[in-house]
Design a protein around this motif. Sequence first.
Motif, PDB file in Angstrom:
ATOM      1  N   VAL A  10       0.858  -1.189   0.000  1.00  0.00           N
ATOM      2  CA  VAL A  10       0.000   0.000   0.000  1.00  0.00           C
ATOM      3  C   VAL A  10       0.895   1.239   0.000  1.00  0.00           C
ATOM      4  O   VAL A  10       1.528   1.571   1.006  1.00  0.00           O
ATOM      5  N   ASN A  11       0.954   1.905  -1.162  1.00  0.00           N
ATOM      6  CA  ASN A  11       1.776   3.106  -1.307  1.00  0.00           C
ATOM      7  C   ASN A  11       0.883   4.327  -1.489  1.00  0.00           C
ATOM      8  O   ASN A  11      -0.121   4.273  -2.207  1.00  0.00           O
ATOM      9  N   VAL A  12       1.243   5.428  -0.845  1.00  0.00           N
ATOM     10  CA  VAL A  12       0.522   6.688  -0.992  1.00  0.00           C
ATOM     11  C   VAL A  12       1.529   7.788  -1.294  1.00  0.00           C
ATOM     12  O   VAL A  12       2.703   7.696  -0.933  1.00  0.00           O
ATOM     13  N   GLN A  13       1.041   8.823  -1.971  1.00  0.00           N
ATOM     14  CA  GLN A  13       1.879   9.988  -2.214  1.00  0.00           C
ATOM     15  C   GLN A  13       1.502  11.057  -1.202  1.00  0.00           C
ATOM     16  O   GLN A  13       0.316  11.324  -0.984  1.00  0.00           O
ATOM     17  N   ILE A  14       2.509  11.652  -0.603  1.00  0.00           N
ATOM     18  CA  ILE A  14       2.266  12.756   0.336  1.00  0.00           C
ATOM     19  C   ILE A  14       3.254  13.875   0.027  1.00  0.00           C
ATOM     20  O   ILE A  14       4.253  13.676  -0.666  1.00  0.00           O
ATOM     21  N   LEU A  15       2.975  15.037   0.545  1.00  0.00           N
ATOM     22  CA  LEU A  15       3.893  16.165   0.402  1.00  0.00           C
ATOM     23  C   LEU A  15       5.031  16.029   1.403  1.00  0.00           C
ATOM     24  O   LEU A  15       4.829  15.552   2.522  1.00  0.00           O
ATOM     25  N   LYS A  16       6.207  16.469   0.998  1.00  0.00           N
ATOM     26  CA  LYS A  16       7.353  16.435   1.917  1.00  0.00           C
ATOM     27  C   LYS A  16       7.072  17.278   3.157  1.00  0.00           C
ATOM     28  O   LYS A  16       7.500  16.943   4.255  1.00  0.00           O
ATOM     29  N   SER A  17       6.338  18.360   2.980  1.00  0.00           N
ATOM     30  CA  SER A  17       6.057  19.256   4.106  1.00  0.00           C
ATOM     31  C   SER A  17       5.141  18.608   5.148  1.00  0.00           C
ATOM     32  O   SER A  17       5.045  19.098   6.271  1.00  0.00           O
ATOM     33  N   ALA A  18       4.459  17.498   4.775  1.00  0.00           N
ATOM     34  CA  ALA A  18       3.586  16.808   5.722  1.00  0.00           C
ATOM     35  C   ALA A  18       4.356  15.854   6.622  1.00  0.00           C
ATOM     36  O   ALA A  18       3.812  15.345   7.597  1.00  0.00           O
ATOM     37  N   ILE A  19       5.621  15.607   6.306  1.00  0.00           N
ATOM     38  CA  ILE A  19       6.432  14.703   7.129  1.00  0.00           C
ATOM     39  C   ILE A  19       6.919  15.467   8.359  1.00  0.00           C
ATOM     40  O   ILE A  19       7.507  16.533   8.251  1.00  0.00           O
ATOM     41  N   GLN A  20       6.638  14.911   9.524  1.00  0.00           N
ATOM     42  CA  GLN A  20       7.000  15.567  10.785  1.00  0.00           C
ATOM     43  C   GLN A  20       8.363  15.148  11.297  1.00  0.00           C
ATOM     44  O   GLN A  20       9.016  15.907  11.985  1.00  0.00           O
ATOM     45  N   GLY A  21       8.791  13.937  10.997  1.00  0.00           N
ATOM     46  CA  GLY A  21      10.086  13.486  11.477  1.00  0.00           C
ATOM     47  C   GLY A  21      10.231  11.992  11.381  1.00  0.00           C
ATOM     48  O   GLY A  21       9.351  11.293  10.867  1.00  0.00           O
ATOM     49  N   PRO A  22      11.342  11.492  11.899  1.00  0.00           N
ATOM     50  CA  PRO A  22      11.550  10.037  11.884  1.00  0.00           C
ATOM     51  C   PRO A  22      10.571   9.341  12.824  1.00  0.00           C
ATOM     52  O   PRO A  22      10.114   9.922  13.797  1.00  0.00           O
ATOM     53  N   ASP A  23      10.271   8.084  12.510  1.00  0.00           N
ATOM     54  CA  ASP A  23       9.368   7.272  13.330  1.00  0.00           C
ATOM     55  C   ASP A  23       9.939   7.162  14.742  1.00  0.00           C
ATOM     56  O   ASP A  23      11.073   6.708  14.910  1.00  0.00           O
ATOM     57  N   PRO A  24       9.199   7.597  15.774  1.00  0.00           N
ATOM     58  CA  PRO A  24       9.726   7.548  17.143  1.00  0.00           C
ATOM     59  C   PRO A  24      10.069   6.132  17.591  1.00  0.00           C
ATOM     60  O   PRO A  24      11.009   5.935  18.352  1.00  0.00           O
ATOM     61  N   GLY A  25       9.365   5.129  17.109  1.00  0.00           N
ATOM     62  CA  GLY A  25       9.664   3.745  17.454  1.00  0.00           C
ATOM     63  C   GLY A  25      10.996   3.312  16.869  1.00  0.00           C
ATOM     64  O   GLY A  25      11.762   2.577  17.490  1.00  0.00           O
ATOM     65  N   GLU A  26      11.284   3.760  15.655  1.00  0.00           N
ATOM     66  CA  GLU A  26      12.556   3.437  15.004  1.00  0.00           C
ATOM     67  C   GLU A  26      13.715   4.105  15.727  1.00  0.00           C
ATOM     68  O   GLU A  26      14.771   3.529  15.892  1.00  0.00           O
ATOM     69  N   VAL A  27      13.526   5.343  16.163  1.00  0.00           N
ATOM     70  CA  VAL A  27      14.584   6.068  16.869  1.00  0.00           C
ATOM     71  C   VAL A  27      14.894   5.376  18.193  1.00  0.00           C
ATOM     72  O   VAL A  27      16.047   5.176  18.547  1.00  0.00           O
ATOM     73  N   ALA A  28      13.858   4.955  18.917  1.00  0.00           N
ATOM     74  CA  ALA A  28      14.058   4.264  20.195  1.00  0.00           C
ATOM     75  C   ALA A  28      14.757   2.927  19.981  1.00  0.00           C
ATOM     76  O   ALA A  28      15.654   2.552  20.734  1.00  0.00           O
ATOM     77  N   ALA A  29      14.369   2.202  18.930  1.00  0.00           N
ATOM     78  CA  ALA A  29      14.997   0.917  18.639  1.00  0.00           C
ATOM     79  C   ALA A  29      16.466   1.110  18.264  1.00  0.00           C
ATOM     80  O   ALA A  29      17.330   0.327  18.666  1.00  0.00           O
ATOM     81  N   ALA A  30      16.781   2.150  17.500  1.00  0.00           N
ATOM     82  CA  ALA A  30      18.161   2.428  17.116  1.00  0.00           C
ATOM     83  C   ALA A  30      18.993   2.794  18.344  1.00  0.00           C
ATOM     84  O   ALA A  30      20.151   2.391  18.457  1.00  0.00           O
ATOM     85  N   ASP A  31      18.409   3.551  19.281  1.00  0.00           N
ATOM     86  CA  ASP A  31      19.119   3.906  20.519  1.00  0.00           C
ATOM     87  C   ASP A  31      19.399   2.660  21.347  1.00  0.00           C
ATOM     88  O   ASP A  31      20.474   2.532  21.929  1.00  0.00           O
ATOM     89  N   ASP A  32      18.438   1.736  21.413  1.00  0.00           N
ATOM     90  CA  ASP A  32      18.622   0.490  22.180  1.00  0.00           C
ATOM     91  C   ASP A  32      19.731  -0.351  21.555  1.00  0.00           C
ATOM     92  O   ASP A  32      20.561  -0.925  22.268  1.00  0.00           O
ATOM     93  N   LYS A  33      19.784  -0.428  20.205  1.00  0.00           N
ATOM     94  CA  LYS A  33      20.816  -1.184  19.533  1.00  0.00           C
ATOM     95  C   LYS A  33      22.198  -0.578  19.804  1.00  0.00           C
ATOM     96  O   LYS A  33      23.180  -1.283  19.989  1.00  0.00           O
ATOM     97  N   ALA A  34      22.263   0.771  19.803  1.00  0.00           N
ATOM     98  CA  ALA A  34      23.541   1.447  20.060  1.00  0.00           C
ATOM     99  C   ALA A  34      24.019   1.166  21.494  1.00  0.00           C
ATOM    100  O   ALA A  34      25.206   0.967  21.720  1.00  0.00           O
ATOM    101  N   LYS A  35      23.100   1.118  22.436  1.00  0.00           N
ATOM    102  CA  LYS A  35      23.465   0.819  23.835  1.00  0.00           C
ATOM    103  C   LYS A  35      23.946  -0.620  23.968  1.00  0.00           C
ATOM    104  O   LYS A  35      24.876  -0.914  24.721  1.00  0.00           O
ATOM    105  N   ASP A  36      23.307  -1.555  23.243  1.00  0.00           N
ATOM    106  CA  ASP A  36      23.705  -2.954  23.296  1.00  0.00           C
ATOM    107  C   ASP A  36      25.112  -3.152  22.733  1.00  0.00           C
ATOM    108  O   ASP A  36      25.885  -3.969  23.236  1.00  0.00           O
ATOM    109  N   LYS A  37      25.441  -2.421  21.674  1.00  0.00           N
ATOM    110  CA  LYS A  37      26.772  -2.546  21.070  1.00  0.00           C
ATOM    111  C   LYS A  37      27.864  -2.050  22.008  1.00  0.00           C
ATOM    112  O   LYS A  37      28.964  -2.568  22.022  1.00  0.00           O
ATOM    113  N   LYS A  38      27.563  -0.999  22.786  1.00  0.00           N
ATOM    114  CA  LYS A  38      28.554  -0.439  23.720  1.00  0.00           C
ATOM    115  C   LYS A  38      28.794  -1.376  24.901  1.00  0.00           C
ATOM    116  O   LYS A  38      29.871  -1.388  25.466  1.00  0.00           O
ATOM    117  N   SER A  39      27.808  -2.143  25.273  1.00  0.00           N
ATOM    118  CA  SER A  39      27.925  -3.018  26.441  1.00  0.00           C
ATOM    119  C   SER A  39      28.731  -4.262  26.205  1.00  0.00           C
ATOM    120  O   SER A  39      29.052  -4.718  25.223  1.00  0.00           O
TER     121      SER A  39
END
Length: 140
Positions: free
Chosen positions: A111-140
């Motif tokens: 399911v693909n939709v076209q949207i305006l770039k100006s309608a994008i608010q930012g990166p997916d908060p779930g993806e950002v949290a998952a990336a932060d968790d992965k970065a913490k795991d690598k440091k440990s």
Amino acid sequence: MASSNWYQPNAAPGRAGNAPAAPVEGQSSPPPSGQEAQPAPFGGMGFSFLILALPLLLIFVMTRSQTKKQKQLESNLKVGDRVFTQAGILGKITDLNPNSPRVKLEIAPGVNVQILKSAIQGPDPGEVAAADDKAKDKKS
């Protein structure tokens, strides 16, 4: 019994009273005896201008910073990024043309939709949290 004039601001016509005469329309009343007229505090008109100009300046600065942030976000977008829109839709960018104001967003498999770039608010908060968790795991 004597009648009282306490409720009348000026003496009744034809009677002498100790109330000051009202100024004639169009004329200003003279300043109190021995004093000159004082200028308005804070310059009168200048203060009014300042009261109107400050909120306009504040609005200009706030919208300018928001515009800069949005342009920076749009320039950092790339195919494969998971983002969220103003409407709260989460999806992955599948097609991005730098010269076009639109992007294709996959919101579900197939399911693909076209949207305006100006309608994008930012990166997916779930993806950002998952990336932060992965970065913490690598440091440990």
